[in-house]
Design a protein around this motif. Structure first.
Motif, mmCIF file in Angstrom:
data_model
loop_
_atom_site.group_PDB
_atom_site.id
_atom_site.type_symbol
_atom_site.label_atom_id
_atom_site.label_comp_id
_atom_site.label_asym_id
_atom_site.label_seq_id
_atom_site.Cartn_x
_atom_site.Cartn_y
_atom_site.Cartn_z
ATOM 1 N N VAL A 37 -5.579 3.574 -2.539
ATOM 2 C CA VAL A 37 -4.857 3.559 -3.357
ATOM 3 C C VAL A 37 -4.411 2.322 -4.180
ATOM 4 O O VAL A 37 -5.144 1.392 -3.832
ATOM 5 N N ASN A 73 -4.305 3.517 6.487
ATOM 6 C CA ASN A 73 -4.930 4.057 5.359
ATOM 7 C C ASN A 73 -5.345 5.540 5.865
ATOM 8 O O ASN A 73 -5.238 6.531 5.090
ATOM 9 N N HIS A 74 -5.964 5.777 7.128
ATOM 10 C CA HIS A 74 -6.330 6.925 7.560
ATOM 11 C C HIS A 74 -5.222 7.814 7.648
ATOM 12 O O HIS A 74 -5.353 8.992 7.736
ATOM 13 N N ALA A 102 -4.752 9.759 12.442
ATOM 14 C CA ALA A 102 -3.564 10.172 11.347
ATOM 15 C C ALA A 102 -2.505 11.136 12.308
ATOM 16 O O ALA A 102 -1.441 10.862 12.006
ATOM 17 N N ARG A 134 5.010 8.791 5.678
ATOM 18 C CA ARG A 134 4.582 9.269 4.437
ATOM 19 C C ARG A 134 5.454 9.855 3.440
ATOM 20 O O ARG A 134 6.179 10.833 3.735
ATOM 21 N N SER A 178 2.177 5.296 0.017
ATOM 22 C CA SER A 178 1.411 6.336 0.305
ATOM 23 C C SER A 178 0.322 6.851 -0.681
ATOM 24 O O SER A 178 0.281 7.057 -1.786
ATOM 25 N N TYR A 179 -0.474 7.529 0.350
ATOM 26 C CA TYR A 179 -1.743 8.158 -0.667
ATOM 27 C C TYR A 179 -1.509 9.312 -1.656
ATOM 28 O O TYR A 179 -0.378 10.310 -1.022
ATOM 29 N N ASP A 238 -4.698 15.053 -6.145
ATOM 30 C CA ASP A 238 -4.171 14.226 -5.213
ATOM 31 C C ASP A 238 -2.944 13.512 -5.317
ATOM 32 O O ASP A 238 -2.265 13.370 -4.126
ATOM 33 N N ARG A 292 -2.581 7.620 5.869
ATOM 34 C CA ARG A 292 -1.925 7.723 4.355
ATOM 35 C C ARG A 292 -0.505 7.581 4.437
ATOM 36 O O ARG A 292 0.244 8.045 3.600
ATOM 37 N N GLY A 309 -10.615 9.844 0.029
ATOM 38 C CA GLY A 309 -9.173 10.102 0.477
ATOM 39 C C GLY A 309 -8.387 9.166 1.177
ATOM 40 O O GLY A 309 -7.593 9.304 1.909
ATOM 41 N N LEU A 310 -8.730 7.700 0.939
ATOM 42 C CA LEU A 310 -8.133 6.604 1.705
ATOM 43 C C LEU A 310 -7.508 5.736 0.429
ATOM 44 O O LEU A 310 -6.438 5.166 0.900
ATOM 45 N N LYS A 319 0.864 -1.370 -0.238
ATOM 46 C CA LYS A 319 0.058 -0.038 -0.034
ATOM 47 C C LYS A 319 0.909 1.050 -0.161
ATOM 48 O O LYS A 319 1.633 1.632 0.925
#
Length: 458
Positions: free
Chosen positions: A211, A408-409, A357, A436, A192-193, A238, A411, A208-209, A190
């Motif tokens: 990816v 995820n929250h 976060a 991140r 980084s966002y 984003d 990111r 916004g979560l 997973k």
């Protein structure tokens, strides 16, 4: 089922050198997919399109083009737009949908020479911890057909674990491309966002979560795919720059947390296997100290789940009101709950998400990498949403997912790599979580950790 004859990196080298062709490689992958139909990992194929695309890669090579993924067959999750292919989200609402264009990530993979050989199963709207859908039924575990590979990227993960393809592309909004790889014994990353552009594609219930997440047998192949997909694109506001240079693995401050600082149940075989892996890594020279994140009061997955429910309700509430039976019953219940949440309830979930976060951000001011379990248990019967018991305690339907959503929250980037197996040979994973934007540092460290764990396993 047999493992693939080569890695993604090896296939690309062979195709580039002319030892085989993209067309021959694609034909072999299609044959493996056909032989593995009972697994139900790949739900849509289009052999004519695949072979045409493979022939085009061979033509590009003959013209002198260099491609890092030349001829590599890939499976793409059934919620990522793949131009010209049927992409359904596992939903009857989209049973006949044909993607009008590639998502940016798929566009970049094709440019790098990858060849799409099939679409991998997902739970409906990628909103369930097992992989079954109204359109295609259950996906089975490659090691035991009575078990689930987890979800929602169970199809892509099972396709890699069964040796159908060396590389698959999933999505991850709460662990969907880390937990299934952990359950089937492969790696899932997973980013980084924003590290990999998201879309164009379906509207997301996970604001916004979510990816794009590569899945492969090795961290090296994941890294290859990541480098092909990553980078800013103006079509995704984003999308974000990430650090170019990786830090030396000897430098990062590394912590481990057996339960991620949460009061949750973990099966003994997973808990002991995780600690054994940490001890082996410490013996290899890594400096690792135990340290748990400190979470705000009330930090649980239940506190943030209204965001998923409300997202589903916003997107699919109208067809639900017309006919709830169109949906998977488990998804219908989520939509129903989403329709019942007030604006204040959703705002409270956003507050909880932000607090989680912030807690993770504070933690990562003092460390660089965190080791934690990916899952608290091994795979369970495919007829159940989760195991009945974990760690000797009765388990809720989401108790198997406790170690992934907070990432995820926040990111953050995180990767699951194989860590061990139970007495029946069922795998579980070790999760490496990074700061991140430090995706390349994380991948470099994960490759070192993967090598050390395999060395000790011999």
């Amino acid at each position: 089922m047999t493992k693939p004859v080569n890695s993604a990196r090896g296939i690309a080298a062979d195709v580039t050198a002319g030892r085989t062709s993209a067309a021959e490689t694609a034909k072999a992958a299609l044959g493996r997919i056909e032989a593995a139909k009972p697994l139900n990992a790949v739900v849509t194929i289009d052999p004519a399109r695949t072979l045409t695309d493979a022939a085009a890669v061979d033509d590009r090579l003959r013209a002198g083009e260099t491609m890092p993924l030349a001829g590599v067959p890939i499976v793409v999750k059934d919620n990522i737009w793949t131009g010209g292919w049927r992409v359904t989200q596992g939903s009857r609402l989209f049973a006949d949908f044909v993607a009008p264009q590639d998502a940016i990530a798929i566009e970049r993979l094709r440019r790098a020479g990858a060849v799409v050989v099939g679409i991998g199963a997902t739970s409906e709207f990628a909103c369930k911890g097992v992989t079954t859908s109204p359109l295609f039924g259950p996906t089975r575990h490659p090691l035991n057909p009575e078990l689930t590979p987890g979800g929602s990227s169970g199809g892509p993960a099972a396709a890699v674990a069964a040796g159908l393809v060396p590389l698959a592309i999933g999505t991850d909004a709460g662990g969907s491309s880390r937990r299934p790889p952990a359950h089937v014994g492969v790696a899932g990353f997973k980013p980084s966002y924003g590290a990999i552009p998201y879309g164009p594609g379906f509207a997301e219930p996970f604001f916004g979560l979510s990816v794009i997440a590569p899945i492969a047998a090795t961290v090296a192949d994941i890294t290859l795919a990541f480098e092909a997909m990553a980078g800013v694109d103006p079509r995704d506001p984003d999308s974000a720059l990430i650090a170019r240079d990786a830090d030396d693995i000897a430098g990062p401050r590394i912590a481990f947390s057996p339960r991620l600082g949460l009061d949750v149940a973990v099966d003994d075989v997973v808990a002991n296997g995780f600690i054994s892996a940490v001890e082996r890594l410490s013996a290899s020279g890594l400096r690792i100290a135990q340290r748990d994140p400190v979470w705000p009061a009330g930090a649980t997955e239940e506190a943030i789940m209204p965001l998923q429910h409300a997202g589903l309700a916003a997107l699919h509430g109208d067809p639900f009101r017309q006919d709830p039976t169109v949906f998977d019953p488990d998804i219908a219940r989520q939509i129903e709950r989403g329709l019942s949440w007030s604006g204040a309830d959703v705002a409270a979930a956003l507050v909880a998400s932000t607090a989680i976060a912030n807690a993770f951000a504070a933690f990562f001011t003092e460390i660089d990498l965190l080791l934690a379990p990916t899952v608290p248990c091994v795979a369970w019967p495919l007829t159940q949403l989760g195991p009945d018991m974990i760690g000797g305690r009765p388990a809720s339907p989401r108790a198997h997912a406790v170690f992934t959503p907070f990432v995820n929250h926040a990111r953050l980037p995180a990767i699951s790599i194989p860590c061990g197996t139970d007495a029946a040979g069922l795998p579980f994973g070790l999760q490496v979580i990074g700061r991140r934007g430090q995706d390349r540092t994380l991948l470099r460290a994960a490759q070192h950790i993967e090598t050390m764990l395999r060395t000790f396993a011999k």
